[in-house]
Design an enzyme around this catalytic site. Structure first.
Site, PDB file in Angstrom:
ATOM      1  N   ARG A   1       0.860  -1.195   0.000  1.00 49.82           N
ATOM      2  CA  ARG A   1       0.000   0.000   0.000  1.00 49.82           C
ATOM      3  C   ARG A   1       0.886   1.230   0.000  1.00 49.82           C
ATOM      4  O   ARG A   1       1.250   1.716  -1.043  1.00 49.82           O
ATOM      5  CB  ARG A   1      -0.942  -0.029   1.207  1.00 49.82           C
ATOM      6  CG  ARG A   1      -1.938   1.131   1.226  1.00 49.82           C
ATOM      7  CD  ARG A   1      -3.012   0.880   2.253  1.00 49.82           C
ATOM      8  NE  ARG A   1      -3.964   1.958   2.306  1.00 49.82           N
ATOM      9  CZ  ARG A   1      -3.925   2.948   3.196  1.00 49.82           C
ATOM     10  NH1 ARG A   1      -3.000   2.966   4.127  1.00 49.82           N
ATOM     11  NH2 ARG A   1      -4.831   3.910   3.179  1.00 49.82           N
TER      12      ARG A   1
ATOM     13  N   SER B   1     -12.408  -2.947  -4.258  1.00 50.89           N
ATOM     14  CA  SER B   1     -13.121  -2.530  -3.055  1.00 50.89           C
ATOM     15  C   SER B   1     -14.594  -2.356  -3.385  1.00 50.89           C
ATOM     16  O   SER B   1     -14.943  -1.726  -4.386  1.00 50.89           O
ATOM     17  CB  SER B   1     -12.556  -1.209  -2.528  1.00 50.89           C
ATOM     18  OG  SER B   1     -11.221  -1.370  -2.090  1.00 50.89           O
TER      19      SER B   1
ATOM     20  N   LYS C   1      -7.233   5.129   7.416  1.00 51.73           N
ATOM     21  CA  LYS C   1      -7.307   5.858   6.166  1.00 51.73           C
ATOM     22  C   LYS C   1      -8.580   6.700   6.196  1.00 51.73           C
ATOM     23  O   LYS C   1      -9.438   6.517   7.038  1.00 51.73           O
ATOM     24  CB  LYS C   1      -7.317   4.896   4.976  1.00 51.73           C
ATOM     25  CG  LYS C   1      -8.471   3.909   5.025  1.00 51.73           C
ATOM     26  CD  LYS C   1      -8.393   2.832   3.964  1.00 51.73           C
ATOM     27  CE  LYS C   1      -8.578   3.378   2.580  1.00 51.73           C
ATOM     28  NZ  LYS C   1      -8.730   2.271   1.585  1.00 51.73           N
TER      29      LYS C   1
END
Length: 211
Positions: free
Chosen positions: A40, A109, A138
């Site tokens: 990530r 997602s 996040k």
């Protein structure tokens, strides 16, 4: 390599790793039995992510586990990752297939059932769904935060591809997520922030094995 077999999915984030490097965390997670790693590190430059990705590629190859890249199809291709995980605002799944090949793993997602159905129809191999319990890792739309196991259940019942749950999942609260139909759980701080990341990975796997 099949996402249906992914139980523990580590998402890397060095800023949440208590001063340790991402390769250190990944090595420890591999020792603890993690099934898949996602690069990530959104706060790092493309060059840094490339260099880091090459290191993680070596580690995951040696351990014979998949390496997935968050968002960036070009980076996934550059480091010969096994696939990419796309958000709703990223490039389409069809572009990832075109760029990475038919054998690449493409995750997407999906927070709502309609998003999940669209991703499955577009050819996603698995879904990342959450945030299950709410997260501070996040920026998350409050409407998509804290969907609970019932949110996982709604998505898992609507699709036939694996659902990987994410969002403040720990060894203590993972059980209901699996009972709701998740194939696996994606975690960041549960492993990266742990005093002993290998032991944290192992404990998570043991809990999952008992569900």
């Amino acid at each position: 390599m099949n996402p249906s077999n992914w139980r523990t999915y580590l998402v890397t984030q060095e800023s949440l790793s208590a001063g340790r490097s991402t390769p250190e965390i990944v090595e420890a997670a591999i020792d603890g039995g993690v099934d898949v790693v996602q690069l990530r590190e959104k706060d790092r430059s493309a060059r840094d992510r490339y260099d880091l990705g090459r290191t993680l590629r070596d580690l995951t190859d040696e351990a014979d586990i998949p390496l997935i890249v968050n968002d960036r199809i070009d980076l996934a291709r550059a480091i010969d990752a096994d696939g990419v995980h796309l958000g709703q605002s990223d490039l389409p799944i069809s572009i990832a297939r075109d760029q990475l090949g038919a054998d690449a793993i493409v995750g997407c997602s999906a927070f709502r059932v309609e998003d999940a159905l669209a991703a499955e129809r577009d050819g996603a191999d698995y879904l990342g769904t959450g945030a299950v319990y709410g997260t501070s890792s996040k920026d998350v739309d409050p409407a998509k935060d804290g969907i609970g196991p019932e949110g996982i259940s709604a998505v898992a019942e609507a699709v036939s591809i694996p659902v990987i749950a994410i969002g403040a999942i720990t060894a203590e609260n993972a059980g209901p997520v699996f009972e709701a139909g998740a194939a696996g759980v994606a975690v960041i701080s549960e492993i990266t922030s742990a005093d002993d990341p290998a032991d944290a990975t192992r404990r998570l796997g043991e809990v999952i094995a008992r569900v």
